[in-house]
Design an enzyme around this catalytic site. Structure first.
Site, mmCIF file in Angstrom:
data_model
loop_
_atom_site.group_PDB
_atom_site.id
_atom_site.type_symbol
_atom_site.label_atom_id
_atom_site.label_comp_id
_atom_site.label_asym_id
_atom_site.label_seq_id
_atom_site.Cartn_x
_atom_site.Cartn_y
_atom_site.Cartn_z
ATOM 1 N N LYS A 1 -12.826 -3.367 7.419
ATOM 2 C CA LYS A 1 -12.676 -4.157 6.368
ATOM 3 C C LYS A 1 -13.811 -5.278 6.371
ATOM 4 C CE LYS A 1 -9.767 -7.113 9.185
ATOM 5 N NZ LYS A 1 -8.694 -7.907 9.136
ATOM 6 N N CYS B 1 0.856 -1.170 -0.025
ATOM 7 C CA CYS B 1 -0.010 0.082 -0.187
ATOM 8 C C CYS B 1 0.770 1.275 0.050
ATOM 9 C CB CYS B 1 -0.933 -0.016 1.189
ATOM 10 S SG CYS B 1 -1.194 -1.384 2.141
ATOM 11 N N HIS C 1 -4.690 -1.881 -5.041
ATOM 12 C CA HIS C 1 -5.286 -0.816 -4.308
ATOM 13 C C HIS C 1 -6.153 0.017 -5.243
ATOM 14 C CE1 HIS C 1 -1.991 -2.144 -1.735
ATOM 15 N NE2 HIS C 1 -2.967 -1.774 -0.804
ATOM 16 N N ARG D 1 7.579 -9.842 6.319
ATOM 17 C CA ARG D 1 7.373 -9.632 7.404
ATOM 18 C C ARG D 1 8.073 -10.300 8.536
ATOM 19 N NH1 ARG D 1 0.630 -9.350 6.709
ATOM 20 N NH2 ARG D 1 0.858 -7.893 4.983
ATOM 21 N N HIS E 1 -8.045 -1.159 -0.146
ATOM 22 C CA HIS E 1 -7.081 -2.051 -0.349
ATOM 23 C C HIS E 1 -7.866 -3.423 -0.303
ATOM 24 C CE1 HIS E 1 -4.147 0.435 2.316
ATOM 25 N NE2 HIS E 1 -5.357 0.725 2.520
ATOM 26 N N ASP F 1 -2.637 -8.822 -4.649
ATOM 27 C CA ASP F 1 -2.881 -7.479 -3.970
ATOM 28 C C ASP F 1 -3.277 -6.307 -4.930
ATOM 29 O OD1 ASP F 1 -3.057 -5.793 -1.822
ATOM 30 O OD2 ASP F 1 -1.040 -5.528 -1.232
ATOM 31 N N GLN G 1 1.117 -11.442 -2.528
ATOM 32 C CA GLN G 1 -0.312 -11.338 -2.458
ATOM 33 C C GLN G 1 -0.932 -10.989 -3.601
ATOM 34 O OE1 GLN G 1 -0.957 -8.149 0.678
ATOM 35 N NE2 GLN G 1 -1.586 -9.882 1.864
#
Ligand SMILES: [Zn+2]
Ligand SMILES: [Zn+2]
Length: 643
Positions: free
Chosen positions: A470, A340, A391, A369, A516, A389, A387
């Site tokens: 979320k 992000c 945005h 992480r 997200h 992922d 991911q």
């Protein structure tokens, strides 16, 4: 004193009455079945007086009381284990032995030179059975802390001494409780069932190392795990379920199917073999293809960012412990744990007009992480992952439509795998950034998107991300376990922090909203879940080897290679098994590798130009021309049909 039973009836008892008295007052049968009582939510020994102050809710715990009852006898069994171990291994030091989910453990320090392994379980279990057969009552004694200290000091039970000293120092405790069954006495808060005979069926399961108090600076103790139930049938059922889960464990299936493995040189990061890389890439391709159809554009952003970016995003404050940090030329840098901030920064590097919105950036970016090593678990909990992922930057009046589009994308993706999902809406957590009115707006927008589509969802208050509320999507797998997959998170905070703007139709600058979203979540984790859910039987389009050609003897090798080449040319992942093994053996091996299609070729097939087809788990499917087989597999791959 007055008590209220679960059905609402009142029970009047003399002051000083015990849990056993209460059970007896209700009925003789219940008195016999009673294991403990639960008073205002607290489970207590039957032998202890009920507290006198005020009316209390009372429930008698019996074998039928579910988890409360199981936790009791599992803790009982931990004491019985410690009793047996002390008899079998003189000089052993005992530390703690709680009930845990599905069982119990006890931590021991064995004398120098003594190692206990699973091979010792039979002897320990036999000794435990003696204690159970003897029906030893669990006797509670409240003693002065000083007396208890002296007792454990004289027995060289260092861990118990340390525990008591801590209780005195940190909690100002004056007295502690001891529980004795037979020859064994433990420092213990309780509660316990009345006697050892209430343990009906138990099993020791495994041995592991565990640091005293979970601290790696302390001594490594030996932890013995076990479980207990009220019947042999319950125990057997549980062990069977465990065995099934073990066989389906992706940490076992991964290497077995040649997909991936792990190495100590990079903890929490998978090493993907070619077959696994193919599976991984197929999922990325799925996400790319479906994203392109839905207006997403792919971007690439850096791995490493200056701390100033993490300060802007709030990660420096709220997430730094989970990040890998480094530095260069005196500038502190951090590896990205999420895409992000990079995407928000990327958005800020160009001017945007309202006509460009929504801007949908997707990136299967590599994330790191810093998860504690003790929590790493195969592909399910890793330090390095990617991911599916994306945005979305949109205008406020586009939120509902964009959230709805995210949900549509998600449902379409899950349908490919035949997965059903449940929706959960999570609202503002305690640790959060941003103004309250922004949280109000975001939560209202997500609720509106769900309700406009009449979608069912459960509400989890306080479970949101630190930057916004979320919608999470959860599935239940073939073993009945629940997994979170996708998430759609609404965020007014990032656009503020990064000062993101677009030019509106009014020519003024406006703040976009950021959404997200991930659908499969981390590819690593999704593959782990999928492998266990499908018992390793990936659908044809995802299978790393889709067809394997099995020549019956050496003289069919050329034909086998020719068939393999035709398949490969047609875009089918194929192999030929040319080992000098019997065809029966080759079939068994291909079945173990869960290859969807086996093509057996011998004299007859060589003459007719056909193959003899076998399907994984189904067996013989008759003869088929190579071209016909190719058409069939290709259409299955194209349609991404489930197996
Ligand atoms: Zn205990
Ligand atoms: Zn994000």
């Amino acid at each position: 004193m007055e008590l209220e039973l679960p059905d609402g009836t009142k029970l009047e008892l003399a002051d000083g009455a015990t849990g056993a008295d209460a059970a007896a007052a209700i009925g003789a049968g219940l008195a016999r079945a009673a294991l403990a009582v639960k008073v205002d939510g607290e489970v207590r020994d039957l032998s202890r007086p009920l507290s006198g102050d005020g009316p209390a809710k009372l429930e008698v715990i019996t074998e039928r009381s579910g988890d409360d009852a199981l936790a009791l006898i599992r803790h009982d069994t931990a004491h019985v284990l410690a009793a047996a171990v002390m008899e079998l291994y003189p000089g052993v030091k005992i530390s703690i032995g709680p009930a845990i989910e599905n069982g119990f453990y006890y931590d021991f320090e064995f004398p120098e030179g003594v190692t206990v392994t699973e091979g010792d379980f039979d002897a320990i279990e036999a000794k435990m059975r003696e204690h159970i057969a003897a029906d030893e009552p669990f006797v509670r004694e409240d003693v002065a802390a000083g007396d208890a200290l002296e007792r454990f000091l004289s027995e060289d039970q260092d861990y118990k001494v340390e525990l008591i000293e801590d209780l005195v120092r940190n909690q100002g405790v004056h007295s502690v409780s001891l529980y004795t069954n037979g020859p064994f006495t433990d420092l213990c808060r309780g509660p316990h069932a009345p006697s050892t005979k209430r343990i009906k069926s138990f099993k020791l399961q495994s041995v592991a190392g565990a640091y005293w108090r979970g601290d790696a600076a302390n001594k490594m103790l030996t932890r013995v795990y076990g479980t207990a139930f009220f019947s042999k049938r319950d125990l057997d059922e549980y062990l069977e379920r465990l065995e099934r889960a073990r066989a389906l464990d992706h940490r076992r299936l991964g290497p077995q199917l040649g997909l991936f493995t792990f190495s100590e040189v990079s903890p929490g990061s998978a090493f993907w073999f070619p077959a696994g890389t193919r599976v991984f890439n197929s999922l990325v391709a799925l996400s790319r293809e479906m994203g392109a159809e839905r207006g997403y554009t792919e971007v690439k952003t850096p791995q490493l960012y200056d701390s100033s970016l993490w300060k802007t995003s709030g990660h420096w404050d709220k997430y730094r412990e989970n990040m890998f940090l480094t530095e260069s030329e005196d500038r502190p840098l951090g590896l990205k744990p999420m895409n992000c901030p990079g995407h928000a920064h990327l958005f800020s590097l160009r001017r945007h007009s309202y006509r460009d919105l929504p801007v949908r950036y997707s990136e299967p970016g590599l994330l790191h992480r810093n998860e504690p090593s003790g929590t790493l678990h195969g592909l399910l909990r890793v330090r390095h992952f990617a991911q599916d992922d994306a945005h979305i930057f949109c205008a406020e009046d586009q939120i509902q439509e964009q959230v709805a589009a995210c949900l549509e994308f998600a449902f379409a993706t899950y349908a490919v795998f035949g997965l059903d999902v449940r929706l959960e809406l999570s609202t503002r957590p305690e640790q959060r950034i941003g103004r309250e009115e922004l949280w109000d707006k975001s939560e209202a927008a997500l609720t509106a998107a769900l309700e406009a589509q009449h979608l069912e969802y459960t509400l989890h208050e306080g479970d949101g991300a630190f930057y916004g509320p979320k919608i999470d999507m959860h599935m239940t797998d073939s073993l009945g376990r629940s997994w979170q997959l996708g998430t759609v998170q609404l965020d007014y905070n990032f656009p503020e922090r990064f000062d993101l703007t677009y030019t509106g139709a009014d020519n003024a600058e406006h703040r976009p909203v950021m959404i997200h979203r991930a659908i499969m979540g981390s590819y690593e984790r999704f593959i782990g879940i999928l492998l266990e859910h499908l018992a390793g039987e990936l659908p044809v389009w995802l299978a790393p080897v889709q067809a394997i050609v099995l020549p019956i003897s050496d003289r069919h090798g050329d034909y086998a290679r020719a068939v393999e080449a035709r398949l490969r040319e047609a875009g089918v992942e194929a192999e030929a098994d040319e080992r000098t093994e019997s065809v029966g053996r080759k079939i068994r091996d291909a079945e173990l590798r869960k290859v969807p299609y086996m093509l057996v070729v011998g004299d007859r097939e060589l003459q007719t130009g056909e193959v003899s087809l076998r399907e994984h788990g189904k067996g013989d499917a008759g003869s088929v021309a190579v071209g016909e087989f190719i058409d069939r597999v290709r259409s299955e791959i194209r349609a991404r049909s489930a197996r």
